[in-house]
Design a protein around this motif. Structure first.
Motif, PDB file in Angstrom:
ATOM      1  N   ARG A   1       0.814  -1.214   0.000  1.00  0.00           N
ATOM      2  CA  ARG A   1       0.000   0.000   0.000  1.00  0.00           C
ATOM      3  C   ARG A   1       0.847   1.262   0.000  1.00  0.00           C
ATOM      4  O   ARG A   1       0.431   2.291  -0.538  1.00  0.00           O
ATOM      5  N   LEU A   2       2.022   1.202   0.614  1.00  0.00           N
ATOM      6  CA  LEU A   2       2.867   2.394   0.658  1.00  0.00           C
ATOM      7  C   LEU A   2       3.298   2.829  -0.739  1.00  0.00           C
ATOM      8  O   LEU A   2       3.087   3.993  -1.113  1.00  0.00           O
ATOM      9  N   PRO A   3       3.901   1.941  -1.564  1.00  0.00           N
ATOM     10  CA  PRO A   3       4.265   2.390  -2.913  1.00  0.00           C
ATOM     11  C   PRO A   3       3.050   2.766  -3.755  1.00  0.00           C
ATOM     12  O   PRO A   3       3.128   3.670  -4.589  1.00  0.00           O
ATOM     13  N   ALA A   4       1.924   2.108  -3.521  1.00  0.00           N
ATOM     14  CA  ALA A   4       0.708   2.463  -4.257  1.00  0.00           C
ATOM     15  C   ALA A   4       0.278   3.882  -3.900  1.00  0.00           C
ATOM     16  O   ALA A   4      -0.121   4.671  -4.772  1.00  0.00           O
ATOM     17  N   THR A   5       0.373   4.224  -2.616  1.00  0.00           N
ATOM     18  CA  THR A   5       0.010   5.575  -2.180  1.00  0.00           C
ATOM     19  C   THR A   5       0.960   6.609  -2.768  1.00  0.00           C
ATOM     20  O   THR A   5       0.533   7.699  -3.180  1.00  0.00           O
ATOM     21  N   ILE A   6       2.243   6.279  -2.815  1.00  0.00           N
ATOM     22  CA  ILE A   6       3.225   7.192  -3.417  1.00  0.00           C
ATOM     23  C   ILE A   6       2.861   7.470  -4.880  1.00  0.00           C
ATOM     24  O   ILE A   6       2.899   8.609  -5.352  1.00  0.00           O
ATOM     25  N   ILE A   7       2.482   6.412  -5.583  1.00  0.00           N
ATOM     26  CA  ILE A   7       2.089   6.559  -6.988  1.00  0.00           C
ATOM     27  C   ILE A   7       0.894   7.495  -7.113  1.00  0.00           C
ATOM     28  O   ILE A   7       0.866   8.400  -7.957  1.00  0.00           O
ATOM     29  N   GLY A   8      -0.108   7.282  -6.256  1.00  0.00           N
ATOM     30  CA  GLY A   8      -1.293   8.129  -6.305  1.00  0.00           C
ATOM     31  C   GLY A   8      -0.976   9.582  -6.012  1.00  0.00           C
ATOM     32  O   GLY A   8      -1.490  10.494  -6.678  1.00  0.00           O
ATOM     33  N   VAL A   9      -0.128   9.827  -5.018  1.00  0.00           N
ATOM     34  CA  VAL A   9       0.253  11.194  -4.658  1.00  0.00           C
ATOM     35  C   VAL A   9       1.006  11.864  -5.803  1.00  0.00           C
ATOM     36  O   VAL A   9       0.777  13.050  -6.112  1.00  0.00           O
ATOM     37  N   VAL A  10       1.892  11.124  -6.451  1.00  0.00           N
ATOM     38  CA  VAL A  10       2.651  11.677  -7.584  1.00  0.00           C
ATOM     39  C   VAL A  10       1.702  12.112  -8.699  1.00  0.00           C
ATOM     40  O   VAL A  10       1.815  13.234  -9.233  1.00  0.00           O
ATOM     41  N   PHE A  11       0.759  11.274  -9.051  1.00  0.00           N
ATOM     42  CA  PHE A  11      -0.183  11.624 -10.117  1.00  0.00           C
ATOM     43  C   PHE A  11      -1.055  12.807  -9.716  1.00  0.00           C
ATOM     44  O   PHE A  11      -1.391  13.658 -10.554  1.00  0.00           O
ATOM     45  N   ALA A  12      -1.451  12.865  -8.444  1.00  0.00           N
ATOM     46  CA  ALA A  12      -2.268  13.986  -7.984  1.00  0.00           C
ATOM     47  C   ALA A  12      -1.516  15.306  -8.136  1.00  0.00           C
ATOM     48  O   ALA A  12      -2.065  16.304  -8.614  1.00  0.00           O
TER      49      ALA A  12
ATOM     50  N   VAL B   1      -6.975   2.694  -1.462  1.00  0.00           N
ATOM     51  CA  VAL B   1      -6.481   3.745  -0.580  1.00  0.00           C
ATOM     52  C   VAL B   1      -5.625   4.749  -1.345  1.00  0.00           C
ATOM     53  O   VAL B   1      -5.661   5.959  -1.069  1.00  0.00           O
ATOM     54  N   ALA B   2      -4.865   4.284  -2.336  1.00  0.00           N
ATOM     55  CA  ALA B   2      -4.034   5.193  -3.126  1.00  0.00           C
ATOM     56  C   ALA B   2      -4.898   6.157  -3.933  1.00  0.00           C
ATOM     57  O   ALA B   2      -4.625   7.361  -3.989  1.00  0.00           O
ATOM     58  N   THR B   3      -5.945   5.638  -4.545  1.00  0.00           N
ATOM     59  CA  THR B   3      -6.826   6.474  -5.360  1.00  0.00           C
ATOM     60  C   THR B   3      -7.587   7.480  -4.503  1.00  0.00           C
ATOM     61  O   THR B   3      -7.678   8.669  -4.848  1.00  0.00           O
ATOM     62  N   LEU B   4      -8.135   7.006  -3.375  1.00  0.00           N
ATOM     63  CA  LEU B   4      -8.883   7.909  -2.498  1.00  0.00           C
ATOM     64  C   LEU B   4      -7.977   8.995  -1.917  1.00  0.00           C
ATOM     65  O   LEU B   4      -8.365  10.171  -1.830  1.00  0.00           O
ATOM     66  N   THR B   5      -6.783   8.609  -1.514  1.00  0.00           N
ATOM     67  CA  THR B   5      -5.838   9.587  -0.963  1.00  0.00           C
ATOM     68  C   THR B   5      -5.468  10.634  -2.010  1.00  0.00           C
ATOM     69  O   THR B   5      -5.445  11.839  -1.729  1.00  0.00           O
ATOM     70  N   ALA B   6      -5.193  10.173  -3.217  1.00  0.00           N
ATOM     71  CA  ALA B   6      -4.795  11.079  -4.294  1.00  0.00           C
ATOM     72  C   ALA B   6      -5.914  12.059  -4.626  1.00  0.00           C
ATOM     73  O   ALA B   6      -5.682  13.277  -4.772  1.00  0.00           O
ATOM     74  N   LEU B   7      -7.134  11.563  -4.749  1.00  0.00           N
ATOM     75  CA  LEU B   7      -8.257  12.431  -5.098  1.00  0.00           C
ATOM     76  C   LEU B   7      -8.588  13.413  -3.983  1.00  0.00           C
ATOM     77  O   LEU B   7      -8.927  14.581  -4.237  1.00  0.00           O
TER      78      LEU B   7
ATOM     79  N   LEU C   1      -7.981  12.031 -14.489  1.00  0.00           N
ATOM     80  CA  LEU C   1      -6.690  11.456 -14.892  1.00  0.00           C
ATOM     81  C   LEU C   1      -5.918  10.903 -13.703  1.00  0.00           C
ATOM     82  O   LEU C   1      -5.210   9.888 -13.829  1.00  0.00           O
ATOM     83  N   THR C   2      -6.037  11.550 -12.552  1.00  0.00           N
ATOM     84  CA  THR C   2      -5.377  11.031 -11.348  1.00  0.00           C
ATOM     85  C   THR C   2      -5.910   9.648 -10.994  1.00  0.00           C
ATOM     86  O   THR C   2      -5.140   8.713 -10.731  1.00  0.00           O
ATOM     87  N   ALA C   3      -7.240   9.512 -10.995  1.00  0.00           N
ATOM     88  CA  ALA C   3      -7.843   8.214 -10.685  1.00  0.00           C
ATOM     89  C   ALA C   3      -7.457   7.174 -11.727  1.00  0.00           C
ATOM     90  O   ALA C   3      -7.058   6.049 -11.392  1.00  0.00           O
ATOM     91  N   LEU C   4      -7.548   7.563 -13.009  1.00  0.00           N
ATOM     92  CA  LEU C   4      -7.266   6.628 -14.088  1.00  0.00           C
ATOM     93  C   LEU C   4      -5.827   6.117 -14.049  1.00  0.00           C
ATOM     94  O   LEU C   4      -5.576   4.904 -14.080  1.00  0.00           O
ATOM     95  N   PHE C   5      -4.885   7.036 -13.948  1.00  0.00           N
ATOM     96  CA  PHE C   5      -3.480   6.628 -13.999  1.00  0.00           C
ATOM     97  C   PHE C   5      -3.049   5.924 -12.708  1.00  0.00           C
ATOM     98  O   PHE C   5      -2.172   5.056 -12.749  1.00  0.00           O
TER      99      PHE C   5
ATOM    100  N   SER D   1     -10.145  21.574 -12.014  1.00  0.00           N
ATOM    101  CA  SER D   1     -10.435  20.959 -13.305  1.00  0.00           C
ATOM    102  C   SER D   1     -10.839  19.501 -13.125  1.00  0.00           C
ATOM    103  O   SER D   1     -10.179  18.758 -12.387  1.00  0.00           O
ATOM    104  N   PRO D   2     -11.896  19.086 -13.808  1.00  0.00           N
ATOM    105  CA  PRO D   2     -12.297  17.670 -13.731  1.00  0.00           C
ATOM    106  C   PRO D   2     -11.241  16.739 -14.309  1.00  0.00           C
ATOM    107  O   PRO D   2     -11.186  15.556 -13.948  1.00  0.00           O
ATOM    108  N   PHE D   3     -10.387  17.281 -15.207  1.00  0.00           N
ATOM    109  CA  PHE D   3      -9.321  16.458 -15.771  1.00  0.00           C
ATOM    110  C   PHE D   3      -8.336  16.018 -14.690  1.00  0.00           C
ATOM    111  O   PHE D   3      -7.794  14.908 -14.750  1.00  0.00           O
ATOM    112  N   SER D   4      -8.086  16.874 -13.717  1.00  0.00           N
ATOM    113  CA  SER D   4      -7.158  16.528 -12.636  1.00  0.00           C
ATOM    114  C   SER D   4      -7.660  15.305 -11.871  1.00  0.00           C
ATOM    115  O   SER D   4      -6.896  14.367 -11.592  1.00  0.00           O
ATOM    116  N   TYR D   5      -8.946  15.293 -11.574  1.00  0.00           N
ATOM    117  CA  TYR D   5      -9.527  14.188 -10.812  1.00  0.00           C
ATOM    118  C   TYR D   5      -9.602  12.912 -11.658  1.00  0.00           C
ATOM    119  O   TYR D   5      -9.214  11.820 -11.206  1.00  0.00           O
TER     120      TYR D   5
END
Length: 329
Positions: free
Chosen positions: A60-71, A108-114, A88-92, A82-86
């Motif tokens: 979960r830790l590296p997954a969260t890092i990935i989500g934060v980077v995309f966010a 958890v990574a997707t929810l944290t990022a969004l 594309l962050t979720a998608l990628f 912008s809706p694109f931010s949300y």
């Protein structure tokens, strides 16, 4: 009795989740950091065993890092309104977690990022490291709580489930034998009962594996390992019983088997003895009845019209032998 009182009010896992949430929030607030992301991570990190928490937290830790980077990246490119931010962050985030086999951390990574996008504004570097730190706090706190506080003990649940399994399988065996003796070789009722029995036994296997995983993370538990070994042996016997029971429930179509009076009486005696195990706590052997069935099956040609009859008697004798070995002294 003292270690069970809380189970009647609130589950141990719920207690640990509440404690992990409190400690995570306390640490984050003392560091003047937003605790919501750490709390989210802590809640989903509490698992049935310490091993599961550590194993999933590791992903979960590296997954969260990935989500934060995309966010951070997409907020920098499109802004936090912008809706694109949300999107594309979720998608990628989902795509990357799948690509790197981090599916256990996708949610958890997707929810944290969004959730962090609206608060990023222009502080990209600060938000990246602060969210990363809060995620680590949540993971570590939840892992330690799960390891130290109220280590899972499934013995009571296992005893209850195994008792229910044995009661149901002995009753189903008795019912199925009576069906066979009256010529009812296809029974949807027995098939449904068998499905429930298999599901119940699978639940036993799941909890038993949880308990084994937990003990591997705690030293000096020799007595508990002895208890686990006893339970494992018992479940192994039950699994064998259920396997052979299924072989007399699922029979080919258009079966027509006739048992003579001596065979019928022997089968009924064995069935009655098995059905009384749960009530009496022991297996009353029917050696003479078993001998009757052995003589009967020896006189049958397994490759003519008696093939199914041989199969049924073989299964009855195998079930008898399983229980004979289990209760041997």
């Amino acid at each position: 009795m003292q270690e069970k009182w809380y189970k009647n009010i609130i589950g141990a896992r719920t207690i640990k989740t509440g404690l992990a949430t409190f400690l995570t929030a306390l640490i984050c607030l003392s560091l003047h950091m937003n605790p919501i992301f750490a709390i989210l991570t802590a809640i989903v990190t509490i698992e049935p065993t310490a091993k599961a928490s550590l194993k999933k937290g590791y992903r979960r830790l590296p997954a969260t890092i990935i989500g934060v980077v995309f966010a951070v990246v997409f907020t920098y490119l499109f802004g936090d309104d912008s809706p694109f931010s949300y999107a594309l962050t979720a998608l990628f985030t989902i795509m990357a977690c799948t690509k790197f086999n981090l599916q256990v951390g996708t949610t958890v990574a997707t929810l944290t990022a969004l959730a962090m996008i609206p608060g990023i504004h222009d502080e990209f570097i600060y938000n990246f490291f602060s969210r990363l730190l809060t995620a680590i706090i949540g993971l570590v706190t939840a892992g330690l709580v799960n390891f130290v506080i109220l280590p899972p003990k499934y013995y009571d649940q296992l005893d209850t489930l195994i008792n229910n399994t044995e009661s149901d399988m002995y009753a189903l065996y008795s019912d199925r034998v009576q069906q066979l003796l009256i010529g009812k070789f296809k029974s949807e009722r027995s098939e449904r009962a068998l499905d429930k029995l298999i599901a119940l036994n699978n639940r036993v296997d799941t909890l038993l594996n949880y308990q084994k995983d937990e003990l591997r993370y705690h030293k000096h538990r020799d007595q508990e390992w002895i208890q686990v070994s006893r339970i494992t042996s018992r479940t192994h016997t039950n699994r064998l019983f259920i396997t052979h029971l299924s072989n007399i429930i699922f029979l080919p179509k258009n079966v027509n088997v006739v048992f003579n009076s001596e065979e019928r009486l022997a089968i009924l005696k064995i069935s009655h003895s098995i059905n009384q195990i749960f009530a009496t706590g022991h297996f009353e052997r029917e050696k003479s009845s078993a001998s009757v069935l052995k003589r009967s099956v020896k006189g049958l040609d397994e490759f003519d019209e008696n093939q199914i009859k041989s199969h049924i008697i073989y299964e009855i004798l195998l079930i008898y032998r399983i229980l004979d070995n289990r209760y041997a002294k």
